[in-house]
Write an enzyme that holds these catalytic residues in place. Structure first.
Site, PDB file in Angstrom:
ATOM      1  N   THR A 173       1.596   6.835   0.442  1.00 53.51           N
ATOM      2  CA  THR A 173       0.668   5.715   0.218  1.00 53.51           C
ATOM      3  C   THR A 173       1.108   5.487  -1.357  1.00 53.51           C
ATOM      4  O   THR A 173       1.303   6.384  -2.221  1.00 53.51           O
ATOM      5  CB  THR A 173      -0.704   6.185   0.441  1.00 53.51           C
ATOM      6  OG1 THR A 173      -1.805   5.098   0.182  1.00 53.51           O
ATOM      7  CG2 THR A 173      -1.069   7.344  -0.718  1.00 53.51           C
ATOM      8  N   SER A 179       0.803  -1.310   0.049  1.00 54.16           N
ATOM      9  CA  SER A 179       0.105  -0.054   0.035  1.00 54.16           C
ATOM     10  C   SER A 179       0.933   1.268  -0.058  1.00 54.16           C
ATOM     11  O   SER A 179       0.232   2.466   0.034  1.00 54.16           O
ATOM     12  CB  SER A 179      -1.008   0.084   1.289  1.00 54.16           C
ATOM     13  OG  SER A 179      -1.465  -1.107   1.339  1.00 54.16           O
ATOM     14  N   THR A 231      -1.856   2.540   4.122  1.00 48.81           N
ATOM     15  CA  THR A 231      -1.262   4.020   4.027  1.00 48.81           C
ATOM     16  C   THR A 231      -0.747   4.376   5.471  1.00 48.81           C
ATOM     17  O   THR A 231      -1.088   4.030   6.656  1.00 48.81           O
ATOM     18  CB  THR A 231      -2.216   4.984   3.910  1.00 48.81           C
ATOM     19  OG1 THR A 231      -2.912   4.835   2.498  1.00 48.81           O
ATOM     20  CG2 THR A 231      -1.728   6.377   4.107  1.00 48.81           C
ATOM     21  N   THR A 265      -5.928   7.154   7.399  1.00 50.73           N
ATOM     22  CA  THR A 265      -5.822   6.246   6.445  1.00 50.73           C
ATOM     23  C   THR A 265      -7.276   5.683   6.021  1.00 50.73           C
ATOM     24  O   THR A 265      -8.229   5.982   6.693  1.00 50.73           O
ATOM     25  CB  THR A 265      -5.218   4.777   7.027  1.00 50.73           C
ATOM     26  OG1 THR A 265      -4.953   3.934   6.222  1.00 50.73           O
ATOM     27  CG2 THR A 265      -5.705   4.585   8.405  1.00 50.73           C
ATOM     28  N   GLY A 266      -7.383   5.063   4.881  1.00 53.92           N
ATOM     29  CA  GLY A 266      -8.879   4.688   4.426  1.00 53.92           C
ATOM     30  C   GLY A 266      -9.110   5.268   3.259  1.00 53.92           C
ATOM     31  O   GLY A 266      -8.235   5.616   2.331  1.00 53.92           O
ATOM     32  N   ARG A 284      -6.049   9.129 -10.476  1.00 53.58           N
ATOM     33  CA  ARG A 284      -6.926   9.410  -9.305  1.00 53.58           C
ATOM     34  C   ARG A 284      -5.678   9.832  -8.059  1.00 53.58           C
ATOM     35  O   ARG A 284      -4.725   9.202  -7.883  1.00 53.58           O
ATOM     36  CB  ARG A 284      -7.594   8.225  -8.686  1.00 53.58           C
ATOM     37  CG  ARG A 284      -8.358   8.242  -7.678  1.00 53.58           C
ATOM     38  CD  ARG A 284      -7.544   7.565  -6.094  1.00 53.58           C
ATOM     39  NE  ARG A 284      -8.259   7.800  -5.197  1.00 53.58           N
ATOM     40  CZ  ARG A 284      -7.889   7.490  -3.826  1.00 53.58           C
ATOM     41  NH1 ARG A 284      -6.309   7.255  -3.625  1.00 53.58           N
ATOM     42  NH2 ARG A 284      -8.572   7.668  -2.846  1.00 53.58           N
TER      43      ARG A 284
HETATM   44  C1  SD4 Z   1      -6.116   6.911  -0.658  1.00 52.36           C
HETATM   45  N1  SD4 Z   1      -6.094   7.197   2.036  1.00 52.36           N
HETATM   46  O1  SD4 Z   1      -5.337   7.027  -1.183  1.00 52.36           O
HETATM   47  C2  SD4 Z   1      -5.356   6.614   0.928  1.00 52.36           C
HETATM   48  C3  SD4 Z   1      -5.126   5.079   0.892  1.00 52.36           C
HETATM   49  C4  SD4 Z   1      -5.809   4.203   2.052  1.00 52.36           C
HETATM   50  O2  SD4 Z   1      -6.672   2.263   2.378  1.00 52.36           O
HETATM   51  O3  SD4 Z   1      -5.415   4.468   3.147  1.00 52.36           O
HETATM   52  N2  SD4 Z   1      -6.000   3.174   1.473  1.00 52.36           N
HETATM   53  O4  SD4 Z   1      -7.270   7.023  -0.448  1.00 52.36           O
END
Ligand code: SD4
Length: 330
Positions: A208, A88, A190, A241-242, A218
């Protein structure tokens, strides 16, 4: 430096730092002394999203040697950027749907300086490029080809970031091309990191490879100052994160720091940050968001939507991985 000496220095750092403004601002010496006594001691600490022991240990090592919070967070998150088993972040990250690994990162220091790179390809350490943007340019953010050129001009090597494992998984994904962001990817996602050094200064970094198989071009929350990361040296810091789109919609990390400014604890502020996202989504919660925060006193908090998010801390009291409380019970 031995731990005990480091702690002693931390205390000295705090007293030294605080005595200047207090003496200046106070009517008399005893008032100044009282205020110094009332000020909480500096509590150096590192906190990071997910269970990333190598990253937090590295950051703590930097702090223990008397390094700055800025150096600590950069060196700390670089450990994950270099770890190809973490799919990630950095090298080995999962690609976008066209097979390109594109990296996002940002960094912010105690003076409010910040730097960021988005959609960076072929460079393994985006956080260090972000730091260069902060320190060597009049800008905050560089994107894509321009960011890559800037990195190469500043001594970073171009390399292929797509590992065989990530390439094979992407080939498999193409058979269905179903875009379904995964919640809590192998407890390793991340990385956002915040640190307080012996001088009481706060810095943060976030890095990330973004959502796996995202649309080409994106960019998520992680390199957006205020969304994926925010630090205010007077108050504290937060990182996320997320599902980045949801964090951007609420300017999540900035919100959490502002909530701490209004008197909330880091834990309360993270909970309110998640609550705002939940409110906006009116019950549709098939995604993950995790926030962590630290305040100026070194108190920490973390909160998420789905169970499974953890965060790791490292301080003079030791290091630990803490399962975050979640909106949806485990
Ligand atoms: C994103 N927050 O690019 C980051 C990636 C991440 O689970 O945390 N993914 O949206």
């Amino acid at each position: 430096m031995k731990r005990r000496k480091f702690l002693k220095n931390s205390g000295l750092g705090a007293a030294g730092l605080m005595s200047v403004p207090l003496v200046k601002g106070c009517a008399n010496e005893s008032e100044s002394k009282k205020e110094q006594k009332d000020s909480p001691p500096v509590r150096p600490i590192v906190i990071a999203t997910w269970d990333v022991p190598n990253a937090t240990a590295k950051a703590w090592e930097v702090l223990e040697k008397g390094g700055s919070a800025l150096d600590a967070v950069e060196q700390g998150v670089r450990m994950e950027e270099a770890d190809i088993s973490n799919q990630s972040v950095g090298k080995g990250g999962r690609p976008d749907r066209e097979g390109n690994v594109t990296l996002d990162a940002c960094i912010m220091d105690q003076l409010g300086n910040c730097g960021s790179v988005v959609y960076l390809q072929n460079i393994a350490h985006p956080v260090s490029v972000a730091r260069k943007v902060m320190e060597e340019t009049p800008h905050v953010m560089l994107a894509g080809k321009g960011a890559e050129k800037f990195a190469v001009d500043n001594g970073f090597n171009r390399e292929n970031l797509l590992t065989e494992k990530s390439r094979k998984e992407w080939e498999d994904w193409k058979k269905t091309s179903k875009y379904q962001p995964v919640i809590n990817i192998e407890n390793h996602d991340t990385i956002g990191m915040l640190a307080i050094d012996a001088q009481g200064n706060l810095s943060g970094a976030c890095t990330t490879s973004g959502m796996a198989y995202k649309m080409a071009g994106r960019v998520g929350d992680s390199p957006i100052i205020g969304a994926g990361l925010f630090v205010d040296n007077e108050i504290g810091g937060a990182t996320a994160t997320g599902m980045g789109e949801e964090v951007v919609r609420t300017v999540g990390s900035f919100l959490i720091v502002e909530l701490m400014r209004q008197g909330k604890s880091p834990q309360e502020a993270c909970e309110e940050g998640v609550r705002r996202i939940i409110e906006k989504n009116k019950g549709k919660l098939d995604f993950q968001i995790g926030f962590i925060a630290v305040n100026k006193n070194g108190e920490t908090g973390g909160y998420c939507i789905q169970p499974g998010f953890t965060y790791r801390t490292y301080s003079s009291e030791g290091h630990q991985n803490t399962p975050s409380a979640s909106h949806i019970p485990s």
